[in-house]
Every structure is written in structure tokens, then in C-alpha cells.
Design a protein around this motif. Structure first.
Motif, PDB file in Angstrom:
ATOM      1  N   TYR A 138       0.822  -1.214   0.000  1.00  0.00           N
ATOM      2  CA  TYR A 138       0.000   0.000   0.000  1.00  0.00           C
ATOM      3  C   TYR A 138       0.858   1.267   0.000  1.00  0.00           C
ATOM      4  O   TYR A 138       0.417   2.324  -0.431  1.00  0.00           O
ATOM      5  N   VAL A 139       2.102   1.144   0.476  1.00  0.00           N
ATOM      6  CA  VAL A 139       3.009   2.289   0.455  1.00  0.00           C
ATOM      7  C   VAL A 139       3.271   2.719  -0.976  1.00  0.00           C
ATOM      8  O   VAL A 139       3.372   3.906  -1.284  1.00  0.00           O
ATOM      9  N   ASN A 140       3.361   1.739  -1.890  1.00  0.00           N
ATOM     10  CA  ASN A 140       3.623   2.055  -3.296  1.00  0.00           C
ATOM     11  C   ASN A 140       2.491   2.865  -3.917  1.00  0.00           C
ATOM     12  O   ASN A 140       2.692   3.583  -4.897  1.00  0.00           O
ATOM     13  N   GLU A 141       1.285   2.730  -3.346  1.00  0.00           N
ATOM     14  CA  GLU A 141       0.101   3.362  -3.939  1.00  0.00           C
ATOM     15  C   GLU A 141      -0.241   4.711  -3.305  1.00  0.00           C
ATOM     16  O   GLU A 141      -1.238   5.325  -3.681  1.00  0.00           O
ATOM     17  N   LEU A 142       0.573   5.161  -2.348  1.00  0.00           N
ATOM     18  CA  LEU A 142       0.208   6.364  -1.591  1.00  0.00           C
ATOM     19  C   LEU A 142       0.053   7.595  -2.466  1.00  0.00           C
ATOM     20  O   LEU A 142      -0.803   8.443  -2.219  1.00  0.00           O
ATOM     21  N   LYS A 207      13.098  -7.020 -12.289  1.00  0.00           N
ATOM     22  CA  LYS A 207      13.249  -7.718 -11.018  1.00  0.00           C
ATOM     23  C   LYS A 207      13.890  -6.813  -9.972  1.00  0.00           C
ATOM     24  O   LYS A 207      13.424  -6.758  -8.820  1.00  0.00           O
ATOM     25  N   MET A 208      14.935  -6.082 -10.381  1.00  0.00           N
ATOM     26  CA  MET A 208      15.605  -5.181  -9.444  1.00  0.00           C
ATOM     27  C   MET A 208      14.695  -4.017  -9.073  1.00  0.00           C
ATOM     28  O   MET A 208      14.658  -3.574  -7.929  1.00  0.00           O
ATOM     29  N   ASN A 209      13.938  -3.544 -10.058  1.00  0.00           N
ATOM     30  CA  ASN A 209      13.009  -2.434  -9.807  1.00  0.00           C
ATOM     31  C   ASN A 209      11.906  -2.858  -8.838  1.00  0.00           C
ATOM     32  O   ASN A 209      11.550  -2.118  -7.914  1.00  0.00           O
ATOM     33  N   ASP A 210      11.367  -4.061  -9.030  1.00  0.00           N
ATOM     34  CA  ASP A 210      10.326  -4.566  -8.144  1.00  0.00           C
ATOM     35  C   ASP A 210      10.840  -4.698  -6.711  1.00  0.00           C
ATOM     36  O   ASP A 210      10.084  -4.526  -5.746  1.00  0.00           O
ATOM     37  N   VAL A 213      11.618  -0.625  -5.428  1.00  0.00           N
ATOM     38  CA  VAL A 213      10.551   0.384  -5.349  1.00  0.00           C
ATOM     39  C   VAL A 213       9.858   0.438  -3.988  1.00  0.00           C
ATOM     40  O   VAL A 213       9.736   1.515  -3.391  1.00  0.00           O
ATOM     41  N   PRO A 214       9.393  -0.695  -3.433  1.00  0.00           N
ATOM     42  CA  PRO A 214       8.719  -0.588  -2.119  1.00  0.00           C
ATOM     43  C   PRO A 214       9.662  -0.080  -1.036  1.00  0.00           C
ATOM     44  O   PRO A 214       9.232   0.645  -0.135  1.00  0.00           O
TER      45      PRO A 214
END
Length: 607
Positions: A138-142, A207-210, A213-214
Motif C-alpha cells: 500500500y506504500v507504493n500506492e500512496l 526484477k531489481m526495480n520490483d 521500489v517498495p
């Protein structure tokens, strides 16, 4: 509050506020520290909140796989360490509850917890591994769920810093932790464990981005982070009766961590603030909850700036009403003494006006164009005008009644013909002068004393003249002398009445000047206080961002560190521009108010 109550109800995926809880907040005038706990369902969130409330039970606990908390529940308790403050505990619905099947609903619950809190506790189980971080999706969607400002020149620019400036402190509590706190054989603290878990990896690709990012979101949005790792409180067989177990039955290490956690929350959780650094009372928090939930219910994205402006409007109007009530109460004592002289009335007015302004300034915030201060000034001015009129009317009534009483015998004499005899004018003058002397000797006649006496003398002028002309004992020359003497006395009384009116006008103008000086002084101090609050708020965030940039450099993330350095420089410039603009606007407003002071002829009327 004896037990928790539902603050935000979640019924079939629709959020709405519970009126009873909002009513409770509206009656809460103390400053608040708001602590929310979020996390996956069935991770023991409610136990932590009961512990913070220093109660064995309250928030619902459960031993089954079914989530016990729905929506957001609130428990308001006296703050254990901050006198005259209330600790507001918010227990949220468990995230990831399979019974809901709607992740959007989870995201709104998570967003509301962030918007309302001064400290956000994220509760999880096991370890902080990649799976645990990803569950904090949910942090990614803030950035999609919350807006800081209603409009910006560049929506993306400095977004993380904007959020970080207004977001709560972040505490990660890890339950049932069984690992050793070690890295490469070196003992580490729980905080170091958290920071290590949030380290970014070098490289590119999906893969590294995933992976990164969080972690970047958590680091950017929550620069103030803390971690506590809890061992299991008891054996699995006893978990179903955790809420009924005596503290002594829980593991010693668990109790130690729980006590340390509570001390940290009590000592380090700051008062809830909003944009501008203004601290909230329970009443203001109630307005904030209502605004956010209603915005979400309409399908819109909550905006911090808009919510604060809406709350400021409500709070500032309440500050106007409170200030006026303080003024009215302050004037009640002198009102009971009417009529009083202009000095006594003016001193009470200035004292009550000062108290009213202080009450207004204490409660108001973001009155950026002075709209509400002007409203208070106008309301006080109208009430003052009414009081001054009441005082004049009371003075006139008292003076007329006094003269009527003192002249009653002389009026009877006129009817009886007492003065229609030779030498009657001298007798009349003796009685007349005696009435004036007794009238002047009477205290507390108020502001119309001379004016009423002047009118009395004018009313008696024809009567006096007829007696003078009819008095056969006086010669023509003596009659002329007496007429001139009487005329001189009337002119002197007229002058005394004018002096009385002049003194009242001068004191009124002096009151306006002194009052406006106080308004200007109070407003200038309020503006300076709000500027300092905003800068302190910005400086705290900037210090954390600079530390984050330093950490990136130390870990070898030079490109990301350089991007963050550029971002920091940009937000520093932006902050300075905003400060300069605010200062210019405030100085312009003060100049307008000074204009009002300098031109009492109403050519520039603001105050």
C-alpha cells in the motif's frame, strides 16, 4: 473513554464515520497524540493497542483466523506522560483479510491511518524479508491515494519529500521473531535490522526495480523509522487466551520489549500536526476525520491542503465566536454598573478586547488574509458600540431622574406662585443654584451628566426669564445684569457639555488606536509563530532526507544519491521561494491594517 468505539465504519466496502465517535472528539479540547496500528489481519495489532492504553482488554482480540477489527476503532485515554494531552489510539481493520476480497478497501484504511496519525505502527509476523516488505504494497500506492497540495507546478517533483514532511513517524513491530539479530557474525540492533532490510540493490531491470521500489517508498515517505522485534509471548497452545493471561505468565523477554515499545511511543510520539505545523485538538481531529472519510466516500482523493483549509475555516470561525464570548463576558461586570464614566468603560473595554484577541490567536491558524481577525474586530466593534450606547442611555436616564427629583419642590413652588412676588427671582435663583449644586455633588452620573444638565437649564430658561421680568423689586438695570449673568451660565454649561463630548470622542479614538496596535502586534507575533512552525517542520524533513542521501552514498548508490542531492537542492529553493512569498503577503496584510490605523476617516477601512 472507558472502552474503544468505532470511529470509521466499514460496511460492504463503504467507509463512513460513526457520529457518536465524532461527537466525542468534538468535545475533546486537549491537544492529541495519535497512534495508529496497521498490519495484516490476525497479527496481534489489538494487543499492542491495549498495552498502550495500559489496559488488559479493550480492543477486540481473537484466537481464530477471523479478523476481529472492522473499520477503524478509537480509544482516547489520558496521555501517560504529557499533562493535559490525550493519547488517541486507532486500531485498524486487518489488511489482507480474505473475507473482504477488496485490496482497494485495504488501501483506503491504510491511507486513513497515515493521514490521521502522528505515529504509525506497522505490525507483522516472523521476519522483515522481501515477502514482508512486499506485503506493505500500500506504500507504493500512496501517491495515488493521497494528495499533499490541491495543485502543484509539477506533480512528480519532490513528491516523496512533500509526503515525508507531513507523514507520521513509522514504527515496524515484528511479532514472533525467532532469528538472531546478527549480520556477518556482528550483533545488530532492531533499528539496524530494519535499515538493512530496506537497503536498495544495485542494478537494473524489472526484477531489481520490483525489489527496490517498495523500499524506496518506505525510505522516502517515512524518513523517521524505528523497529521493535517481539519474541512469542507464550506457547502456541496458550495464544487463544492471551487477553486473559496474567502479565507474569508471558515470557520475560516479550514483556521487556513490550515495555520498551510503550515507553518509546509515550516519549517520542509527537502531537498530531497538519500542514503549517499547527497542533490539533480532539475537536480538530474530528473535523479532519470527517473531511477525509467524506472525500473518500465521494470517490475523490483526500488532499492534505484542502482538508486543512476546510478545518481552518471551521476552527477560525469558532475562534471568532470564542473571542467575542470572552469580550462579552469581560464586559458583563462593568455593564452591571452602568452608568459609568468613559475612563472606566474604556479600561474595561481595552482589557476585555486584549483577552478576546489572545483567545482568538490561541485557537486560530492559517488566517492568511486576516479575514477572521477582521470579523472578530467588527463583531467586537459592533458590541462595543451597543455597550457605549447602553451606557449613554443609562446615564441620561439616571441624570434626568435625578434632576426631576431635585427640582420637584421648585416645580411645586412655580404652581403655587411662590416666585410671583417681589424678590421672587432671587428666591428662584437660590433654589435653582441649589438644585445644580446638589446635582453636581451626586456621584456616578455617567457620560451624559453635563449634556443632560445643559438641556435642563435650557428648558428652565423661559421659566426663569418670566420670573425675572415679573419681579417688581428689581430695577431695569438689575434685570439686564441678571439676564446677562444667566446667559453666561448657560454658555459655560454648553461649553462643559461640549468638553464632555470631546473627552469621550478623544478617548474613543485613543481606544481605537491602542486596540489596533494590539491587533497588529498579536497578528505579527502569530505570523512569526506560524512561519517558525513551518520552517521547523521543513527542517526536520530536510535533515532526514540529507541523512538518507548520505546513507545512499555510503552504500555505493552514487546515482541515486546524486538524484536525491539535486532533489534536496530543488526543495530548498522551493521552500525559500514559498517563505519569501508568504512573508511578502503577510507584510502586505500588516500594511493594510496599518493603513486602517492611520486613516480613521474610513478612507481605508479594515479594522
Amino acid at each position: 473513554m472507558d472502552s474503544p468505539m468505532c470511529l470509521v465504519k466499514n460496511a460492504d466496502g463503504e467507509l463512513c464515520v460513526e457520529p457518536e465517535a465524532i461527537d466525542y472528539l468534538m468535545g475533546l479540547k486537549q491537544k492529541v497524540v495519535v497512534v495508529s496500528v496497521v498490519g495484516l489481519y490476525r497479527t496481534g495489532k489489538s494487543y499492542l493497542m491495549n498495552k498502550l492504553a495500559q489496559k488488559r482488554s479493550g480492543f477486540a482480540l481473537g484466537a481464530t483466523i477471523q479478523s476481529k477489527t472492522k473499520g477503524i476503532w478509537m480509544w482516547c485515554v489520558p496521555h501517560p506522560e504529557k499533562t493535559d494531552h490525550t493519547l488517541v489510539l486507532l486500531d485498524t481493520e486487518g489488511l489482507g483479510d480474505v473475507e473482504k476480497g477488496d485490496s482497494k478497501n485495504d488501501a483506503w484504511i491504510f491511507s486513513l491511518a497515515i493521514l490521521l496519525s502522528s505515529t504509525l505502527v506497522y505490525n507483522s509476523r516472523g521476519t522483515i524479508d522481501n515477502d514482508a516488505v512486499e506485503k506493505l504494497q500500500y506504500v507504493n500506492e500512496l501517491t495515488e491515494m493521497i494528495k499533499v497540495k490541491s495543485s502543484t507546478d509539477n506533480e512528480e517533483e519532490g513528491e516523496g519529500t512533500q509526503f515525508a514532511q507531513f507523514f507520521p513517524n513509522f514504527v515496524w513491530t515484528v511479532r514472533d521473531f525467532t532469528l538472531k539479530l546478527e549480520i556477518d557474525g556482528r550483533v545488530i540492533t532492531p533499528d539496524q535490522y530494519l535499515e538493512n532490510s530496506l537497503q536498495l540493490k544495485k542494478g537494473y531491470g524489472k526484477k531489481m526495480n520490483d525489489y527496490n521500489v517498495p523500499r524506496e517508498c518506505i525510505r522516502n515517505f517515512f524518513p523517521s523509522r524505528k523497529c521493535f522485534v517481539f519474541p512469542s509471548p507464550t506457547t502456541p497452545d496458550n495464544m487463544h487466551r492471551l487477553d486473559s493471561m496474567d502479565e507474569a505468565e508471558l515470557s520475560e523477554r516479550f514483556r521487556e520489549v513490550a515495555d520498551t515499545f510503550c515507553r518509546f511511543i509515550f516519549q517520542e510520539s509527537r502531537m498530531k500536526t497538519v500542514i503549517g505545523g499547527h497542533t490539533l485538538t480532539g475537536e480538530m481531529l474530528g473535523h479532519l476525520v470527517t473531511t477525509y472519510v467524506e472525500t473518500i466516500a465521494k470517490g475523490n482523493v483526500p488532499c492534505l491542503e484542502n482538508a486543512v483549509l476546510a478545518m481552518a475555516k471551521i476552527e477560525n470561525q469558532a475562534a471568532v465566536d470564542e473571542g467575542l464570548a470572552v469580550y462579552q463576558k469581560g464586559m458583563d461586570d462593568v455593564k452591571a454598573l452602568f452608568p459609568v464614566d468613559i475612563n472606566q468603560l474604556s479600561e474595561n473595554h481595552l482589557r476585555s478586547e486584549t483577552q478576546a484577541t489572545q483567545a482568538f490567536m490561541k485557537r486560530s491558524f492559517k488566517d492568511e488574509n486576516g479575514e477572521f481577525l477582521k470579523a472578530l474586530v467588527e463583531a467586537i466593534s459592533n458590541h462595543t458600540a451597543d455597550l457605549f450606547k447602553q451606557n449613554k442611555d443609562a446615564s441620561e436616564k439616571k441624570c434626568k431622574a435625578l434632576l426631576e427629583k431635585l427640582s420637584a419642590l421648585m416645580d411645586q413652588g412655580m404652581k403655587a406662585g411662590t416666585y410671583a412676588t417681589p424678590g421672587g427671582y432671587e428666591l428662584y435663583c437660590n433654589h435653582h443654584d441649589n438644585i445644580v449644586a446638589q446635582y453636581r455633588a451626586e456621584p456616578n452620573k455617567g457620560v451624559r451628566a453635563e449634556e443632560v444638565l445643559e438641556q435642563f437649564l435650557k428648558d428652565k430658561s423661559a421659566e426663569s426669564n418670566s420670573i425675572l421680568q415679573a419681579d417688581k423689586q428689581l430695577t431695569k438695570k438689575e434685570k439686564k445684569f441678571q439676564a446677562e449673568k444667566k446667559k453666561t451660565a448657560e454658555l459655560e454649561q454648553e461649553k462643559a457639555a461640549l468638553n464632555e463630548q470631546k473627552a469621550e470622542m478623544e478617548r474613543t479614538i485613543e481606544n481605537i488606536g491602542r486596540g489596533q496596535e494590539k491587533y497588529l502586534k498579536e497578528m505579527k507575533e502569530k505570523m512569526e509563530e506560524e512561519r517558525n512552525q513551518q520552517q521547523q517542520e521543513f527542517n526536520r524533513t530536510l535533515d532526514r532526507r540529507m541523512q538518507e542521501q548520505k546513507d545512499l552514498l555510503e552504500k555505493g548508490h552514487k546515482e541515486k544519491a546524486e538524484l536525491m542531492r539535486q532533489e534536496i537542492e530543488e526543495i530548498k529553493k522551493k521552500n525559500q521561494l514559498e517563505r519569501d512569498a508568504n512573508t511578502r503577503n503577510q507584510e502586505a496584510l500588516l500594511d493594510e491594517l496599518k493603513c486602517s490605523k492611520a486613516k480613521p476617516d474610513n478612507s481605508c477601512t479594515l479594522l
